[in-house]
Design a protein around this motif. Structure first.
Motif, PDB file in Angstrom:
ATOM      1  N   GLU A  62       0.844  -1.200   0.000  1.00  0.00           N
ATOM      2  CA  GLU A  62       0.000   0.000   0.000  1.00  0.00           C
ATOM      3  C   GLU A  62       0.876   1.246   0.000  1.00  0.00           C
ATOM      4  OE1 GLU A  62      -3.111   0.145   3.115  1.00  0.00           O
ATOM      5  OE2 GLU A  62      -2.480   2.227   3.366  1.00  0.00           O
ATOM      6  N   LYS A  63       0.448   2.224  -0.775  1.00  0.00           N
ATOM      7  CA  LYS A  63       1.133   3.523  -0.771  1.00  0.00           C
ATOM      8  C   LYS A  63       0.172   4.603  -0.288  1.00  0.00           C
ATOM      9  CE  LYS A  63       4.851   4.117  -3.970  1.00  0.00           C
ATOM     10  NZ  LYS A  63       5.284   4.483  -5.334  1.00  0.00           N
ATOM     11  N   GLU A  64       0.714   5.557   0.416  1.00  0.00           N
ATOM     12  CA  GLU A  64      -0.115   6.686   0.853  1.00  0.00           C
ATOM     13  C   GLU A  64       0.496   7.991   0.363  1.00  0.00           C
ATOM     14  OE1 GLU A  64      -1.157   6.811   5.015  1.00  0.00           O
ATOM     15  OE2 GLU A  64      -1.570   8.958   4.935  1.00  0.00           O
ATOM     16  N   TYR A  65      -0.349   8.778  -0.313  1.00  0.00           N
ATOM     17  CA  TYR A  65       0.030  10.128  -0.714  1.00  0.00           C
ATOM     18  C   TYR A  65      -0.878  11.120   0.011  1.00  0.00           C
ATOM     19  CZ  TYR A  65       2.875   8.604  -4.717  1.00  0.00           C
ATOM     20  OH  TYR A  65       3.850   8.062  -5.516  1.00  0.00           O
ATOM     21  N   ARG A  66      -0.357  12.303   0.281  1.00  0.00           N
ATOM     22  CA  ARG A  66      -1.209  13.383   0.772  1.00  0.00           C
ATOM     23  C   ARG A  66      -1.004  14.609  -0.101  1.00  0.00           C
ATOM     24  NH1 ARG A  66      -1.654  12.870   7.338  1.00  0.00           N
ATOM     25  NH2 ARG A  66      -1.878  10.599   7.353  1.00  0.00           N
ATOM     26  N   TYR A  67      -2.045  15.409  -0.185  1.00  0.00           N
ATOM     27  CA  TYR A  67      -1.940  16.650  -0.938  1.00  0.00           C
ATOM     28  C   TYR A  67      -2.509  17.782  -0.093  1.00  0.00           C
ATOM     29  CZ  TYR A  67      -1.398  19.762  -4.868  1.00  0.00           C
ATOM     30  OH  TYR A  67      -0.964  20.787  -5.669  1.00  0.00           O
ATOM     31  N   TYR A  68      -1.748  18.868   0.039  1.00  0.00           N
ATOM     32  CA  TYR A  68      -2.156  19.988   0.888  1.00  0.00           C
ATOM     33  C   TYR A  68      -2.460  21.233   0.074  1.00  0.00           C
ATOM     34  CZ  TYR A  68      -1.012  17.170   4.873  1.00  0.00           C
ATOM     35  OH  TYR A  68      -1.020  16.162   5.794  1.00  0.00           O
TER      36      TYR A  68
ATOM     37  N   PRO B  15      -0.232  21.747  -8.937  1.00  0.00           N
ATOM     38  CA  PRO B  15       1.240  21.824  -8.883  1.00  0.00           C
ATOM     39  C   PRO B  15       1.870  20.855  -7.882  1.00  0.00           C
ATOM     40  CG  PRO B  15       0.245  23.818  -7.993  1.00  0.00           C
ATOM     41  CD  PRO B  15      -0.863  23.005  -8.575  1.00  0.00           C
ATOM     42  N   PRO B  16       3.173  20.580  -8.051  1.00  0.00           N
ATOM     43  CA  PRO B  16       3.834  19.516  -7.281  1.00  0.00           C
ATOM     44  C   PRO B  16       4.029  19.818  -5.799  1.00  0.00           C
ATOM     45  CG  PRO B  16       5.430  20.678  -8.649  1.00  0.00           C
ATOM     46  CD  PRO B  16       4.076  21.158  -9.073  1.00  0.00           C
ATOM     47  N   GLN B  17       4.168  21.105  -5.427  1.00  0.00           N
ATOM     48  CA  GLN B  17       4.625  21.398  -4.056  1.00  0.00           C
ATOM     49  C   GLN B  17       3.622  21.019  -2.971  1.00  0.00           C
ATOM     50  OE1 GLN B  17       3.854  23.740  -6.285  1.00  0.00           O
ATOM     51  NE2 GLN B  17       2.832  25.478  -5.354  1.00  0.00           N
ATOM     52  N   GLY B  18       2.378  20.718  -3.352  1.00  0.00           N
ATOM     53  CA  GLY B  18       1.388  20.282  -2.353  1.00  0.00           C
ATOM     54  C   GLY B  18       1.425  18.784  -2.091  1.00  0.00           C
ATOM     55  N   LEU B  19       2.186  18.052  -2.923  1.00  0.00           N
ATOM     56  CA  LEU B  19       2.153  16.579  -2.886  1.00  0.00           C
ATOM     57  C   LEU B  19       3.248  15.975  -2.012  1.00  0.00           C
ATOM     58  CD1 LEU B  19       0.791  14.004  -4.033  1.00  0.00           C
ATOM     59  CD2 LEU B  19       2.387  14.137  -5.962  1.00  0.00           C
ATOM     60  N   TYR B  20       2.850  15.011  -1.177  1.00  0.00           N
ATOM     61  CA  TYR B  20       3.775  14.301  -0.293  1.00  0.00           C
ATOM     62  C   TYR B  20       3.582  12.798  -0.454  1.00  0.00           C
ATOM     63  CZ  TYR B  20       4.289  18.756   2.179  1.00  0.00           C
ATOM     64  OH  TYR B  20       4.545  20.059   2.486  1.00  0.00           O
ATOM     65  N   LEU B  21       4.670  12.075  -0.771  1.00  0.00           N
ATOM     66  CA  LEU B  21       4.645  10.614  -0.651  1.00  0.00           C
ATOM     67  C   LEU B  21       4.774  10.354   0.849  1.00  0.00           C
ATOM     68  CD1 LEU B  21       4.747   7.687  -1.429  1.00  0.00           C
ATOM     69  CD2 LEU B  21       7.125   7.970  -2.151  1.00  0.00           C
ATOM     70  N   TRP B  22       3.677   9.889   1.452  1.00  0.00           N
ATOM     71  CA  TRP B  22       3.580   9.904   2.912  1.00  0.00           C
ATOM     72  C   TRP B  22       4.097   8.618   3.557  1.00  0.00           C
ATOM     73  CZ3 TRP B  22       2.430  14.446   5.141  1.00  0.00           C
ATOM     74  CH2 TRP B  22       2.232  14.446   6.511  1.00  0.00           C
ATOM     75  N   ASN B  23       3.786   7.489   2.916  1.00  0.00           N
ATOM     76  CA  ASN B  23       4.098   6.212   3.555  1.00  0.00           C
ATOM     77  C   ASN B  23       4.003   5.088   2.526  1.00  0.00           C
ATOM     78  OD1 ASN B  23       4.645   4.543   5.765  1.00  0.00           O
ATOM     79  ND2 ASN B  23       2.478   4.159   6.153  1.00  0.00           N
ATOM     80  N   VAL B  24       4.853   4.090   2.670  1.00  0.00           N
ATOM     81  CA  VAL B  24       4.778   2.897   1.811  1.00  0.00           C
ATOM     82  C   VAL B  24       4.768   1.680   2.741  1.00  0.00           C
ATOM     83  CG1 VAL B  24       5.756   1.666  -0.152  1.00  0.00           C
ATOM     84  CG2 VAL B  24       6.194   4.109   0.101  1.00  0.00           C
ATOM     85  N   LYS B  25       3.751   0.844   2.549  1.00  0.00           N
ATOM     86  CA  LYS B  25       3.608  -0.337   3.417  1.00  0.00           C
ATOM     87  C   LYS B  25       4.001  -1.616   2.692  1.00  0.00           C
ATOM     88  CE  LYS B  25      -0.099   0.678   6.716  1.00  0.00           C
ATOM     89  NZ  LYS B  25      -1.534   0.499   6.893  1.00  0.00           N
ATOM     90  N   TYR B  26       4.593  -2.538   3.463  1.00  0.00           N
ATOM     91  CA  TYR B  26       5.002  -3.849   2.936  1.00  0.00           C
ATOM     92  C   TYR B  26       4.391  -4.951   3.783  1.00  0.00           C
ATOM     93  CZ  TYR B  26       8.208  -1.002   0.309  1.00  0.00           C
ATOM     94  OH  TYR B  26       8.720  -0.050  -0.540  1.00  0.00           O
ATOM     95  N   LYS B  27       4.441  -6.155   3.242  1.00  0.00           N
ATOM     96  CA  LYS B  27       3.945  -7.316   3.998  1.00  0.00           C
ATOM     97  C   LYS B  27       4.686  -7.431   5.337  1.00  0.00           C
ATOM     98  CE  LYS B  27       3.251  -8.962  -0.474  1.00  0.00           C
ATOM     99  NZ  LYS B  27       4.110  -9.142  -1.635  1.00  0.00           N
TER     100      LYS B  27
END
Lengths: 247, 247
Positions: B108-114, B235-247
């Motif tokens: 699972e990947k989590e992105y956030r945008y502000y 635009p890109p500056q609001g975007l954050y790769l927040w978390n990446v989950k693994y098994k």
């Protein structure tokens, strides 16, 4: 025709401070460039409430300048913000009387200092707070803060590099410290501040918070009027010129 | 000897994105430089969970690399952080089994945008959120978000520049939007994301929030599988790769 006062904010990260310097990107320099464009090449002198060092931020710095133009305040704001870079913004524009002076008429200045009290670095705070990894006794700091409120000679808390020849007596209306999560906020409101005074006070407060100095030492330190006793200053990126008040 | 996985964070402002490029300052490039120093000049290949564009931030990007060295995890962390620049930080280091792959094993990947929803510019947010000055109907946006949760073909919401030849079917576990004061936070959690997908979705959400598109349009847009229907990316500056989950 007349005098214009502006409230400006800037992210100090990419500026070599406020004061104009040849070949350096400074807040004053960027403001002068914008004013020169608006005045079709004519050089416009501007004054600020005071200077800020490299890396220091401003939420509410104030400036004034004289102009031969008669433009509505909102249009001044739009024109300036169109010409200024992204890290420098004019929040308010106000026409003021000719006798107004942005430095001499200051009633109160407010500075804030932010500490990120965590062991782990936060890349998003590196330019906007001072990361301090050790545990701090906030109550001891708060007591030390109380000792600095009121009218005192702040010689001990002024930089050896200070050029001010006049009195080192200043009145601090508020010196406070709160911790919210990992963030520590210092608020300083006073009649005026000596060069590096806020950063030297915060440095002393970190000593108190670590038990390296007692909170009641502040009283004696003030009395000793000796710059050599302190001098460790905390770094600039935690410091914000927050607000300047006038009559 | 073995495989090392790291969780890293970076302020994307001064990077030309993640991917290594000649003469550009990239996250991959800075990591490789640090690894090369640790390995006494030997080039160490590294893999990431995915790339991020110029200006995009990461709170929890993941990478892996193989090393001939047997160093405790805490020492890896210290060595890397000593060599890396201030805007790039290794938060966690973990020894993993040889078959682990930081991209293929993503659960699972989590992105956030502000979004900073204010008319006035805030110089301290310019690189960390997208300033959007117009009023938004947050409830309508929240309804539109709900339509995107679940398994869908996201062709409509992928960039025309996407090079992925495979399936455009992805599962989104969470698509949500909350407003706190002037800040709007979008959270996206999913099995995977297509190129520019988050920024295209947020762009569509801003249309919904302004009444330029109905919240229920999302269903039809998904069905139409047509990249031409959307494509405005925020635009890109609001975007954050927040978390990446693994098994």
């Amino acid at each position: 025709m007349g005098k214009i006062k502006c409230v400006i904010s800037y992210d100090g990260t990419s500026f070599s401070g406020f004061q104009i310097q040849p070949k350096k990107r400074t807040v004053h320099g960027e403001l002068e460039k914008a004013l020169k464009k608006i005045h079709k090449g004519e050089h416009i002198r501007l004054q600020a409430s005071g200077r800020t060092d490299t890396g220091v931020h401003a939420k509410g710095q104030t400036i004034h300048f004289d102009t031969p133009f008669d433009i509505p305040e909102e249009n001044w704001k739009r024109a300036l913000n169109t010409l200024l870079p992204d890290d420098l913004y004019v929040r308010e524009v106000e026409k003021v009387i000719d006798s107004f002076h942005v430095r001499y008429d200051v009633l109160e200045k407010e500075y804030r200092y932010y500490i990120w009290n965590e062991k782990e670095r936060d890349v998003f705070k590196q330019n906007y707070a001072y990361q301090f990894p050790f545990q701090l006794d906030i109550e001891a700091i708060q007591e030390a803060c109380n000792h600095l409120e009121g009218e005192h000679d702040f010689t001990t808390f002024s930089s050896a590099k200070a050029t001010t020849k006049g009195s080192k007596v200043r009145t601090l209306y508020q010196v406070s410290c709160v911790k919210r999560g990992s963030e520590i906020e210092f608020i300083f409101r006073g009649s005026g501040f000596l060069y590096n005074m806020v950063r030297i006070i915060v440095g002393a407060m970190l000593d108190v918070g670590q038990g390296r100095r007692h909170q009641d030492d502040m009283v004696k330190l003030l009395e000793q009027k000796d710059r050599q006793l302190l001098g460790e200053t905390v770094p600039p990126q935690g410091l914000y010129l927050w607000n300047v008040k006038y009559k």
